[in-house]
Design a protein around this motif. Structure first.
Motif, PDB file in Angstrom:
ATOM      1  N   LEU A  17       0.637  -1.568  -0.260  1.00 20.74           N
ATOM      2  CA  LEU A  17       0.048  -0.075   0.279  1.00 20.74           C
ATOM      3  C   LEU A  17       0.969   1.200   0.861  1.00 20.74           C
ATOM      4  O   LEU A  17       1.782   1.728   0.711  1.00 20.74           O
ATOM      5  N   GLN A  36      -7.459   3.567  -0.912  1.00 22.24           N
ATOM      6  CA  GLN A  36      -6.172   2.792  -0.683  1.00 22.24           C
ATOM      7  C   GLN A  36      -5.333   2.453  -1.812  1.00 22.24           C
ATOM      8  O   GLN A  36      -6.317   2.636  -3.053  1.00 22.24           O
ATOM      9  N   PHE A  38      -2.159   0.775  -4.258  1.00 21.68           N
ATOM     10  CA  PHE A  38      -1.466   0.218  -4.166  1.00 21.68           C
ATOM     11  C   PHE A  38      -0.780  -0.516  -4.889  1.00 21.68           C
ATOM     12  O   PHE A  38      -0.703   0.141  -6.530  1.00 21.68           O
TER      13      PHE A  38
END
Length: 364
Positions: A17, A36, A38
């Motif tokens: 992440l 989020q 990644f």
């Protein structure tokens, strides 16, 4: 990197992440349309566990069989696709950030708060309203305990417990889910104003459950357990709990879609505490992001569960707030869209601070 045989079954877990995608063109992707980002996948297959940077993902597709490439591309598409909002009457739950679902038990024998609100529907509904005022986006109403060893409640009694509460909550415009395994309870709750069915048996306990949900056209949460028709707490031998639970949910989603439920109406729950050891629960929580590969919103229910006591000097259920907040933040970190909790004000505050951190990071 050596690859497994061309018929090996692949899974992808988003890892690495990053705070912000700025300056990482082609090297980072957004997780399920949420907050989020990644930068790599953990590629999982029998006898294979390796990390693949996103920048190298196109090259990976060229190295595997065409069937495997199709599988990996499907998983990637599902992992990165935004989740559709959920309509709850006049309210809409946007799933681009973690939301809190408040647990409202209408049963005297819940493992954590049985009888706390008494048996008066007015008092129980008032507790639900306080949860909504504290920031819960959804109130999850249940009339039967599913703790290990709990007695099955007759559907008539379950209906009598939940319907008056749901009617009061729905009348105020509060989004409501009904936590039940029984078709008759689902029907009565939906008629009373519930918007979502949350079934710990994934529509397998009652032969009519799938038909009821399909006909209603409502969202449904499918939870994993190893024995949904007989309580959910058997202890099977998992080969790999993370991929075994994923595969079970993937197959169940396809069966429910075939039964007439729109895929956009399906949410998934890995079933923390249901037929899993402490080590298996921890593995599921650490690997939670893999379930974005199902293409459905994730509901995480770990609040006050036994695993917290096991890690914290056998703390009783009503003294597990710190552990519950830790697991809620773990869910947010891995992109879970709904966090189902008992302690609403504290969890809402924790997630607001977490979101502040994310907002600042994304703003650069």
């Amino acid at each position: 990197m050596s690859l497994p045989p061309p018929d090996a079954h692949f899974h992808l877990r988003p890892v690495q992440l990053v705070d912000t995608p700025v300056g990482l063109d082609g090297q980072a992707a957004r997780l399920a349309g949420g907050m989020q980002w990644f930068a790599a996948y953990e590629l999982l297959a029998p006898k294979l566990r390796t990390t693949v940077p996103l920048a190298d993902f196109p090259a990976l597709l060229e190295r595997v069989s065409s069937a495997q490439a199709d599988r990996l591309q499907l998983l990637h598409t599902r992992i990165t696709a935004p989740r559709a909002p959920i309509a709850c009457g006049n309210r809409v739950l946007r799933l681009d950030q973690p939301l809190v679902a408040g647990i409202l038990n209408c049963t005297p024998d819940s493992f954590s708060d049985g009888g706390t609100h008494g048996s008066d529907p007015e008092a129980i509904a008032a507790a639900g309203h306080r949860m909504a005022e504290a920031g819960a986006a959804l109130i999850d109403v249940g009339g039967e305990s599913t703790r290990p060893g709990a007695a099955t409640v007759w559907e008539g009694d379950e209906i009598a417990r939940v319907v008056p509460v749901i009617e009061r909550l729905a009348a105020s415009g509060t989004p409501v889910s009904i936590d039940t395994r029984k078709a008759a309870v689902m029907e009565a709750a939906l008629a009373a104003g519930a918007h979502i069915v949350n079934d710990v048996a994934a529509l397998l306990f009652d032969p009519r459950a799938l038909e009821v949900v399909a006909r209603a056209g409502c969202p449904v949460v499918l939870m994993h357990s190893p024995d949904p028709q007989s309580g959910g707490h058997a202890r099977p031998g998992y080969r790999n709990v993370l991929t075994d639970v994923f595969d079970w949910l993937e197959q169940r989603i396809e069966a429910v879609v075939a039964g007439g439920v729109g895929r956009a109406n399906i949410l998934v729950d890995p079933g923390i505490g249901f037929g899993k050891s402490l080590a298996e629960n921890l593995a599921l929580l650490n690997g939670l992001a893999i379930f974005h590969g199902l293409g459905c919103p994730i509901l995480l229910g770990a609040s006050r569960k036994r695993m917290i006591g096991a890690l914290a000097n056998e703390a009783p259920a009503d003294q597990r707030l710190g552990g519950s907040l830790t697991l809620a933040l773990k869910g947010a970190e891995t992109g879970a869209q709904l966090i189902r909790v008992h302690d609403v004000p504290e969890t809402v505050q924790a997630l607001r601070v977490w979101r502040g951190l994310r907002d600042t990071a994304l703003a650069g």
